[in-house]
Design a protein around this motif. Structure first.
Motif: not given
Length: 699
Positions: A594-619
């Motif tokens: 990603t670029s360096f400039k991220l909104s709070e929502d986007t940062r949260r999305r990226i953090d969730i992806m890095v943290r978990t592989n659980d498709g249901f938690e992601i959904a």
């Protein structure tokens, strides 16, 4: 009393033909009852004005009255913000704009009296309110009811003088016309057992609540009712199907199933796969027609469960059919199943749009005389000239790509509808599944097959590309293959294609010693297939692509997925893309660039992806971040998710209660034909189906 539903909005004092046309075009509001069901999105306590010297840093939203003393710009570049110093003679508070500074400076005047509304916080020892709502003091009358409603309006409406305040006045006028209580839309029994406020009180209090408790009760009543009718519609449909359609009974587990289990099974089934097979066996042996949704992440082994279910059909002298949304996916299923069935006496065929002439004739003949046991195909399977001798089981892969009408057409292939198993690799949160697929029983595969390692996910800024290329070079040296995915989004298609082409050139320059293929949706199908094939065969080490690879390419040797501009993808889409790697036994990696400039929502999305592989938690997280209407697939499935007040991300408990109440109504009507009290509910459902967009498609 006049009939609210037929009372045309243009006759409401203060509306008239022009405003009525605006209401109709912008919000789909035609009658006074439509207006009363257009709910505020928030309420603000406008009963009190605070003095600045009363402010503390942890207060909720408050109202102040005073003057702007001066403006100043603070900071430079991206950090620049506009600050207005606002005073009411008891102190000074800073009003801050990080965006829209130009508008604020042009529209708000120094020394003019304003009412300011916002949430106070402390920065550098000073109180400030970021992006406040500001109105001229003369325009605001303090609400004697305390809580003022706020309504969403469009730009066109605002230009036509229909802002939130104007809608508030019209709603107030409409409510004042009602002399008798509004007739109930739920039965006495439901209102009593669920402790619900009456509809009349709920509509009064949703707009102009006497206090926060009344507002909460009104919201609960209206959410419950909305979800109750969605569920009643779905459960009625499921109940009708159970009553009118017998299911084929698969009595035996025979030679096909047992031979496969003993000789061809590639690995021991997981506990989850065994559980799902038991559920399916119970369904197909019950005499009722199976309608089951099978959810499981990419790579969880759904295809194996599907095949074993089809072998059960063959053991009972029925044919089976599997439908996929694209030719690539249909081809892939065909190849996979053919390989799994090696050495077995099973005749399996593939039918897609590109299979024509004599070959097609032979397949159609084989289906009719029963010599073709299993058919894999795309939409071509639904065509009228595709006739089966005895179709017992239909499996639909990636259901959200098929409309409900297409599913129904499959039923008409027989006098008696076949059993239906719907599969999806897009995990669906429970509340959404109950609404989208409420007529289906749900099975979940929540274990990965043995030997599969979870994909390691990392976030990298686009400034650190050198280190990324080193990692990739190392992986290719070890014999692995790499995906580079670029966004291709309709709104900025030209820019996206340019980015993809530039990215492709850059990667070719960076890795001149390797073969690189390129795939995007704008290419001809033949070109696309040829490039995909090069990657599948291992002739190309790197594939540069758009999300066309999201569904259905299985390359066990591909171990790295690089997603460029990851901030532009939704959570579910990122998860689907990540599932393209990790197909083999090697450790796989997903790198989100990603670029360096991220909104709070986007940062949260990226953090969730890095943290978990659980498709249901992601959904679940995706549902909370984006809302149901935007989730992958809900648009294509023809399901009305235009809920006016209920929120599937937050109202799971209300949904469950509404579903239980709807089920009780269905059960009452089965035991006591034409249960008199329930006639009110069925009439209401009938009128909703006529007036509400897409109600008939729910399920």
């Amino acid at each position: 009393m006049f009939d609210l539903s037929t009372y045309d909005l243009k006759y409401l004092p203060g509306v008239g033909p022009q405003r009525a046309a605006l209401f109709d075009k912008e919000l789909g509001i035609h009658s006074v009852v439509d207006l009363l069901h257009y709910y505020p999105y928030k309420h603000i306590d406008r009963s009190r004005i605070y003095a600045i010297n009363e402010i503390t840093g942890n207060m909720p939203y408050i109202q102040l009255k005073g003057r702007i003393l001066s403006f100043e710009s603070v900071g430079v570049g991206r950090q620049m913000r506009l600050v207005a110093h606002f005073s009411d003679d008891t102190g000074v508070v800073d009003l801050v704009w990080f965006a829209g500074a130009k508008y604020a400076q042009q529209n708000y005047k120094v020394q003019q009296e304003y009412i300011v509304f916002g949430k106070p916080s402390i920065f550098n020892g000073r109180y400030n309110i970021a992006h406040p709502e500001i109105e001229k003091a003369d325009d605001v009358t303090l609400s004697n009811r305390g809580l003022q409603p706020f309504y969403i309006t469009t730009d066109k409406m605002k230009k036509g003088s229909l802002n939130s305040h104007a809608i508030e006045k019209l709603v107030s006028k409409a409510l004042s016309l009602i002399k008798d209580p509004i007739p109930e839309t739920l039965t006495e029994g439901i209102i009593r057992s669920e402790h619900l406020m009456s509809l009349n009180d709920a509509l009064q209090n949703i707009h102009f609540p006497q206090n926060t408790y009344k507002l909460r009760d009104a919201q609960y009543r209206l959410k419950f009712e909305e979800l109750f009718y969605v569920q009643l519609n779905i459960l009625r449909y499921a109940s009708d199907r159970q009553q009118h359609f017998r299911g084929y009974i698969f009595r035996r587990v025979g030679n096909y199933f047992n031979t496969f289990y003993r000789q061809n099974l590639p690995f021991e089934l997981t506990g989850a796969q065994k559980r799902v097979l038991r559920e399916i066996r119970q369904d197909v042996g019950s005499g009722k027609q199976m309608n089951r949704l099978l959810q499981g992440d990419v790579g969880s082994g759904k295809t194996l469960v599907a095949l074993m279910s089809m072998l059960l059909a063959l053991d009972n002298e029925y044919q089976a059919c599997m439908m996929a949304p694209t030719e690539i996916l249909a081809n892939q299923h065909f190849e996979t199943l053919k390989e799994l069935l090696i050495g077995m006496d099973v005749h399996i065929e593939l039918l897609t749009g590109s299979i024509k002439g004599k070959r097609r004739e032979q397949i159609l003949q084989g289906l009719q005389n029963g010599s073709v046991h299993i058919l894999i195909g795309t939409h071509a399977v639904i065509e009228d000239n595709v006739v089966f001798r005895q179709l017992g089981l239909v499996i639909i892969d990636e259901q959200h790509r098929f409309g409900v009408a297409q599913r129904a057409r499959l039923w008409k292939k027989n006098i008696q509808p076949p059993h239906v198993l719907v599969m999806t690799a897009t995990p669906i949160p429970r509340t959404l599944a109950m609404t989208l697929y409420g007529d289906l029983d749900v099975s979940i595969i929540d274990e990965l097959p043995p030997g599969r390692k979870p994909i390691a996910t990392f976030h990298q800024y686009d400034t650190n590309i050198v280190a990324l290329f080193q990692t990739i070079r190392q992986q290719i040296k070890e014999g692995r293959q790499i995906y580079f995915v670029f966004p291709l989004i309709k709104e900025s298609e030209k820019i996206d294609l340019k980015n993809l082409e530039e990215g492709y050139e850059h990667i070719c320059k960076e890795f001149p010693e390797y073969s690189i293929c390129k795939v995007h949706g704008k290419m001809k199908q033949q070109e696309k297939d040829a490039e995909m094939q090069r990657f599948v065969n291992g002739d190309a080490q790197i594939m540069v692509a758009t999300t066309v690879i999201e569904v259905g390419v299985n390359v066990p040797n591909a171990s790295v997925m690089v997603i460029e501009n990851a901030e532009r993808f939704g959570l579910s889409q990122l998860h689907q893309l990540r599932g393209r790697v990790g197909r083999g036994a090697d450790q796989s990696y997903c790198i989100l660039v990603t670029s360096f400039k991220l909104s709070e929502d986007t940062r949260r999305r990226i953090d969730i992806m890095v943290r978990t592989n659980d498709g249901f938690e992601i959904a679940e997280a995706d549902l909370k971040l984006r809302g149901p209407g935007d989730l992958e697939g809900t648009q294509q499935s023809g399901v009305a998710l235009d809920l006016k007040i209920a929120n599937l991300a937050q109202d799971g408990q209300v949904l469950q209660r509404a579903r239980d109440a709807a089920q009780r109504v269905i059960d009452q009507d089965k035991t006591e034909i034409n249960h008199t009290e329930n006639a009110l509910l069925w009439n209401r459902l009938k009128s909703l189906r006529k007036t509400n967009v897409n109600w008939a498609s729910i399920s």
